[in-house]
Design an enzyme around this catalytic site. Sequence first.
Site, PDB file in Angstrom:
ATOM      1  N   HIS A   1      31.334  51.658  34.174  1.00 57.95           N
ATOM      2  CA  HIS A   1      31.966  50.502  34.819  1.00 57.95           C
ATOM      3  C   HIS A   1      30.891  49.582  35.354  1.00 57.95           C
ATOM      4  CE1 HIS A   1      34.634  48.163  37.370  1.00 57.95           C
ATOM      5  NE2 HIS A   1      35.601  48.619  36.615  1.00 57.95           N
TER       6      HIS A   1
ATOM      7  N   ASP B   1      40.622  54.097  32.699  1.00 58.58           N
ATOM      8  CA  ASP B   1      41.207  54.321  31.377  1.00 58.58           C
ATOM      9  C   ASP B   1      41.087  55.761  30.898  1.00 58.58           C
ATOM     10  OD1 ASP B   1      42.095  51.718  30.983  1.00 58.58           O
ATOM     11  OD2 ASP B   1      40.128  51.047  30.318  1.00 58.58           O
TER      12      ASP B   1
HETATM   13  N1  ACO Z   1      29.022  55.606  27.295  1.00 61.01           N
HETATM   14  C1  ACO Z   1      27.692  55.750  27.109  1.00 61.01           C
HETATM   15  N2  ACO Z   1      26.776  54.925  27.651  1.00 61.01           N
HETATM   16  C2  ACO Z   1      27.215  53.926  28.409  1.00 61.01           C
HETATM   17  C3  ACO Z   1      28.586  53.723  28.651  1.00 61.01           C
HETATM   18  C4  ACO Z   1      29.490  54.607  28.058  1.00 61.01           C
HETATM   19  N3  ACO Z   1      30.798  54.452  28.233  1.00 61.01           N
HETATM   20  N4  ACO Z   1      28.729  52.639  29.440  1.00 61.01           N
HETATM   21  C5  ACO Z   1      27.505  52.181  29.690  1.00 61.01           C
HETATM   22  N5  ACO Z   1      26.590  52.947  29.073  1.00 61.01           N
HETATM   23  C6  ACO Z   1      25.143  52.799  29.104  1.00 61.01           C
HETATM   24  C7  ACO Z   1      24.698  51.673  28.182  1.00 61.01           C
HETATM   25  O1  ACO Z   1      24.458  52.131  26.880  1.00 61.01           O
HETATM   26  C8  ACO Z   1      23.456  51.214  28.884  1.00 61.01           C
HETATM   27  O2  ACO Z   1      22.420  52.133  28.602  1.00 61.01           O
HETATM   28  P1  ACO Z   1      20.908  51.620  28.374  1.00 61.01           P
HETATM   29  O3  ACO Z   1      20.521  51.006  29.692  1.00 61.01           O
HETATM   30  O4  ACO Z   1      20.160  52.856  28.045  1.00 61.01           O
HETATM   31  O5  ACO Z   1      20.973  50.625  27.280  1.00 61.01           O
HETATM   32  C9  ACO Z   1      23.790  51.373  30.364  1.00 61.01           C
HETATM   33  O6  ACO Z   1      24.777  52.384  30.407  1.00 61.01           O
HETATM   34  C10 ACO Z   1      24.328  50.097  30.979  1.00 61.01           C
HETATM   35  O7  ACO Z   1      25.383  49.607  30.157  1.00 61.01           O
HETATM   36  P2  ACO Z   1      25.883  48.116  30.172  1.00 61.01           P
HETATM   37  O8  ACO Z   1      26.630  47.845  28.904  1.00 61.01           O
HETATM   38  O9  ACO Z   1      24.768  47.195  30.516  1.00 61.01           O
HETATM   39  O10 ACO Z   1      26.853  48.142  31.409  1.00 61.01           O
HETATM   40  P3  ACO Z   1      28.098  47.216  31.625  1.00 61.01           P
HETATM   41  O11 ACO Z   1      28.269  47.079  33.070  1.00 61.01           O
HETATM   42  O12 ACO Z   1      28.021  45.958  30.846  1.00 61.01           O
HETATM   43  O13 ACO Z   1      29.261  48.125  30.996  1.00 61.01           O
HETATM   44  C11 ACO Z   1      31.403  48.718  30.338  1.00 61.01           C
HETATM   45  C12 ACO Z   1      30.513  48.233  31.484  1.00 61.01           C
HETATM   46  C13 ACO Z   1      31.551  47.607  29.300  1.00 61.01           C
HETATM   47  C14 ACO Z   1      32.769  49.062  30.916  1.00 61.01           C
HETATM   48  C15 ACO Z   1      30.769  49.986  29.683  1.00 61.01           C
HETATM   49  O14 ACO Z   1      30.606  50.997  30.634  1.00 61.01           O
HETATM   50  C16 ACO Z   1      31.544  50.482  28.478  1.00 61.01           C
HETATM   51  O15 ACO Z   1      31.387  49.962  27.380  1.00 61.01           O
HETATM   52  N6  ACO Z   1      32.441  51.519  28.672  1.00 61.01           N
HETATM   53  C17 ACO Z   1      33.269  52.022  27.604  1.00 61.01           C
HETATM   54  C18 ACO Z   1      34.514  51.167  27.465  1.00 61.01           C
HETATM   55  C19 ACO Z   1      35.469  51.361  28.622  1.00 61.01           C
HETATM   56  O16 ACO Z   1      35.786  52.482  29.021  1.00 61.01           O
HETATM   57  N7  ACO Z   1      35.978  50.233  29.132  1.00 61.01           N
HETATM   58  C20 ACO Z   1      36.949  50.226  30.231  1.00 61.01           C
HETATM   59  C21 ACO Z   1      36.303  49.776  31.514  1.00 61.01           C
HETATM   60  S1  ACO Z   1      37.476  49.805  32.832  1.00 61.01           S
HETATM   61  C22 ACO Z   1      38.419  48.484  32.526  1.00 61.01           C
HETATM   62  O17 ACO Z   1      38.007  47.468  32.053  1.00 61.01           O
HETATM   63  C23 ACO Z   1      39.847  48.581  32.803  1.00 61.01           C
END
Ligand code: ACO
Length: 377
Positions: free
Chosen positions: A260, A314
Amino acid sequence: MPHDFMPGLAGVPAAKSAISDVDGQRGVLEYRGIRVEELCLRSSYLETAYLLLFGHLPTQPQLARWHEDIVHHRRIKFKIVDLLKCLPEQGHPMDALQAAVAALGMFYPGRNVQDVDNNYWSAVRLVAKLPTIVAAWARLRHGNEYIPPRDDLGFSENFLYMLTETEPLPLWSDIFDDCLILHAEHTMNASTFTGMVTASTLADPYTVVASSIGALKGPLHGGANEEVVQMLKEIGDPGRARSYLEEQVRAKQRLMGFGHRVYKVKDPRATILQGLCERLFKECGNSPLYEVAVEVERVAEELLKGKGIYPNVDFYSGIVYDKMGIETDLFTPLFALARVSGWLAHWLEQLRENKLFRPDQIYSGEHNRSYVPIEQR
Ligand code: ACO
């Protein structure tokens, strides 16, 4: 004045708001200052929607009137039902919902968003009619008849009835109502921001909500709940969780339902939803998906340790809906029919001091290029 570029506007405030607050370090979510745990315990979705929209808990007469207004506006026009019948049955329910909500605005064309009375009735119609549209589409696409709402049933009870033609067990409507409370609002997320950008042009609320629905559909936002259940089904057995996750991490794939932008601990909504799963299973028997989910969470904590990646809202919601026999592609529409109250609360709040969203960009292209005639390229 030049500014630093923040991809995804991470950490950039886009509004001042008194609607909800997240403490991402402590895992606390409040609506109008009240923690969601307390609202799940003591409130109902409709009362929570009122709180979000109007800023205070309703008195008994206010709640009675709000309830009555919602009940009177639950029905949808036969032309909306006809519109749904014309859509391809294999299409995604979020697209059907978005199309129907956009069309809804054509029946209620009040364009003056400064009219407080008109705005109240728009909010009533949207909160009241979204569940009816979702349930109608869920049935029509399988060739079943649309079931109109029943005035004697509460909000969640009525929705589950319209979906299944059966009055749900009280425990099911209670748990479902808590799910709606948990999905009702969440500060400046992608779908809320989308709606606020649309609203800042003074577009009507049906257009605002239709644009928010579009943003919610994506798998990085609300669409993740659908993908979580697909992932858990694919894993199939808790014993396969580790190898599946190791492979995902090796391939740098994101785990759906994890991570998140704001929470750096487990999302409080995920904790409450996990409790709801356990309450449901105590009465109705276990779900194999839940056992897989618990193991996925355990292994993920080990593998993603240090990255601050924990289950989000989720992760456990789909398991509750799945146990209730709700089809997987309806999970995100359920999110939308709850979140509409949060979207509308932000719409009303922003209208009080509206300013058109028109951010800047950092141009990274060329200047002063000559036009090359096509035969010379
Ligand atoms: N699984 C594995 N690695 C992850 C995940 C994940 N779900 N989420 C983030 N990371 C990692 C990224 O790969 C990144 O790693 P790095 O620094 O080594 O490259 C680091 O964590 C930071 O990730 P960002 O994408 O910069 O973080 P952001 O704040 O943009 O991501 C997001 C938030 C889009 C929700 C992300 O966690 C994700 O894609 N989750 C999966 C989809 C999901 O569950 N969405 C629902 C969110 S809740 C909602 O909207 C209702």
